[in-house]
Design an enzyme around this catalytic site. Structure first.
Site: not given
Ligand SMILES: Cc1cc2nc3c(=O)[nH]c(=O)nc-3n(C[C@H](O)[C@H](O)[C@H](O)COP(=O)(O)OP(=O)(O)OC[C@H]3O[C@@H](n4cnc5c(N)ncnc54)[C@H](O)[C@@H]3O)c2cc1C
Length: 396
Positions: A340, A268, A363-364, A123, A381, A156
């Site tokens: 440790a 332990r 996933e959010g 995805f 919502r 990612w």
């Molecule tokens: C191991 C791994 C596997 C993954 N696999 C997939 C995959 O298969 N397919 C795919 O499509 N994606 C994948 N992802 C990506 C993942 O879905 C995104 O990392 C995720 O949606 C968050 O986006 P971002 O990392 O860009 O963070 P950002 O959206 O940049 O957010 C950064 C920070 O700001 C906060 N933030 C952002 N907007 C708001 C708001 N409106 N209010 C308050 N706080 C906010 C966030 O909560 C976070 O703390 C994967 C990620 C990882 C780490």
């Protein structure tokens, strides 16, 4: 309400647990250190019918209900988060989305081999500049005769180097914002497709995660999933299923934390008694047990709604948010209980803690689910029935 598992579900749990104990547990420390697992595992998962556990038999699956998918995810994540993540993207985000939105021809071509485990699905939604804010994506798809030409990049993406098929989201009309995003079924073999793994990950190291690149990638027009402009809706519906599997996996991780912690508490001794006799250690175990029981109830409620064909975005979001937070805390406490020794790879708890972090993000994020839940209670919502719902279980 029925809190009893069926005989079929009990058998599934038993089989999945035995599979994890025999095929994953003996190797996981090594796979985690080396950054990948034996690809023979895919065939074994397929032979057990796990790759299409909740896909109807007429589409090559095992035809079990949605809570059976949850049971499988719990058991796999008890082994390692990498395996549950693989099932999350293959079944939750890809195959279930095809089941919900694809045409009969698309199902025959893509869903059937995926459910049989002959092809692997993934995805691609996230981009370097677009994670939580999906509409900030810049990948585009331009119609050219009987094809779309896709340009852009995803990052990612779980199983980026492994999957055969990807659901890819791209703008067909940027001026329409969310309503201008479309969904495509993309094959790795399409000219212009390439992928590259991300190295140096904090956790889920046995899993493959990385980037997808599309350079004038030509996708047949019949691989458009749903209609042009329905991509955002399809992505969000896909996340209702992906999040369900992530939440169920988190339950499995709490289970693993409890198992390891209880064992260590009996082994332990400090100050002349087993550490399990110290009340502050007991508090950590009690919190794990509470998190485990609460999370699984939230997960199974969401699964029951799926079985009934009822929209469950709200319930699934709550389950995902809470279960992942509980799992992250449980892993931290399991580490603490080991003192440790938790800090070494002699015990799996450091891996649990590293693995527990990504599910709080993907996933959010925790923050996005917090906002969603607040918006539901405030009445900002509301979930309406979608034009395409997951089929009710039992399947026709
Ligand atoms: C191991 C791994 C596997 C993954 N696999 C997939 C995959 O298969 N397919 C795919 O499509 N994606 C994948 N992802 C990506 C993942 O879905 C995104 O990392 C995720 O949606 C968050 O986006 P971002 O990392 O860009 O963070 P950002 O959206 O940049 O957010 C950064 C920070 O700001 C906060 N933030 C952002 N907007 C708001 C708001 N409106 N209010 C308050 N706080 C906010 C966030 O909560 C976070 O703390 C994967 C990620 C990882 C780490």
């Amino acid at each position: 309400m029925n809190f009893e598992f069926t005989e079929e579900q009990k058998m599934l749990r038993k089989t999945a647990r035995q599979f994890v104990d025999e095929e994953i547990m003996p190797h996981i420390q090594k796979w985690d250190a080396e950054g990948g697992f034996d690809p023979a595992i895919w065939k074994k998962l397929a032979d057990l019918g796990f790759m299409g556990v909740c896909i109807p038999e007429k589409y090559g699956g095992s035809g079990m209900d949605y809570n059976s998918l949850a049971i499988l995810c719990e058991e796999l994540e008890r082994g390692d988060t990498a395996f549950r993540t693989a099932v999350s993207v293959h079944i939750g985000l890809n195959s279930m989305t095809l089941m919900q939105w694809a045409t009969e021809e698309q199902k025959q071509k893509y869903l059937v081999p995926q459910a049989e485990g002959k092809k692997i699905g993934a995805f691609g939604l996230t981009e370097p500049g677009a994670g939580s804010d999906v509409a900030a994506m810049s990948t585009t798809a331009v119609r050219d005769g009987d094809h779309y030409v896709i340009n852009g990049q995803k990052t990612w993406i779980s199983l980026c180097d492994v999957a055969d098929h990807f659901l890819v989201f791209a703008y067909t009309d940027k001026s329409q914002k969310h309503h201008g995003i479309s969904a495509f079924i993309v094959e790795r073999t399409f000219p212009g497709f390439s992928s590259k793994a991300i190295k140096g990950k904090y956790g889920i190291r046995a899993g493959n995660t990385g980037e997808l690149f599309f350079e004038d990638m030509r996708v047949p027009a019949e691989n458009l999933l749903g209609k042009e402009g329905e991509g955002f809706k399809i992505a969000m519906a896909a996340l209702d299923n992906g999040r369900f599997t992530v939440a169920a996996g988190a339950v499995g991780l709490i289970m693993a934390c409890l198992e390891e912690s209880v064992k260590y508490c009996h082994e332990r001794e400090t100050f002349g008694k087993a550490i399990g006799k110290h009340q502050l250690v007991q508090r950590m175990l009690a919190n794990m047990e509470a998190g485990y029981q609460m999370s699984r109830l939230l997960v199974y409620r969401a699964g029951e709604l799926k079985n009934k064909g009822v929209r469950n975005t709200r319930e699934t979001s709550l389950a995902k948010w809470q279960a992942c937070d509980f799992a992250n805390k449980a892993a931290d406490d399991a580490f603490q209980i080991h003192g440790a020794y938790g800090y070494s790879d002699e015990y799996p708890v450091a891996r649990f803690l590293r693995n527990s972090k990504a599910p709080v993000i993907y996933e959010g994020t925790r923050e996005i689910h917090t906002i969603m839940q607040a918006e539901y209670v405030l009445g900002y919502r509301e979930d309406k029935r979608l034009s395409h719902m997951l089929p009710e279980w039992p399947f026709e």
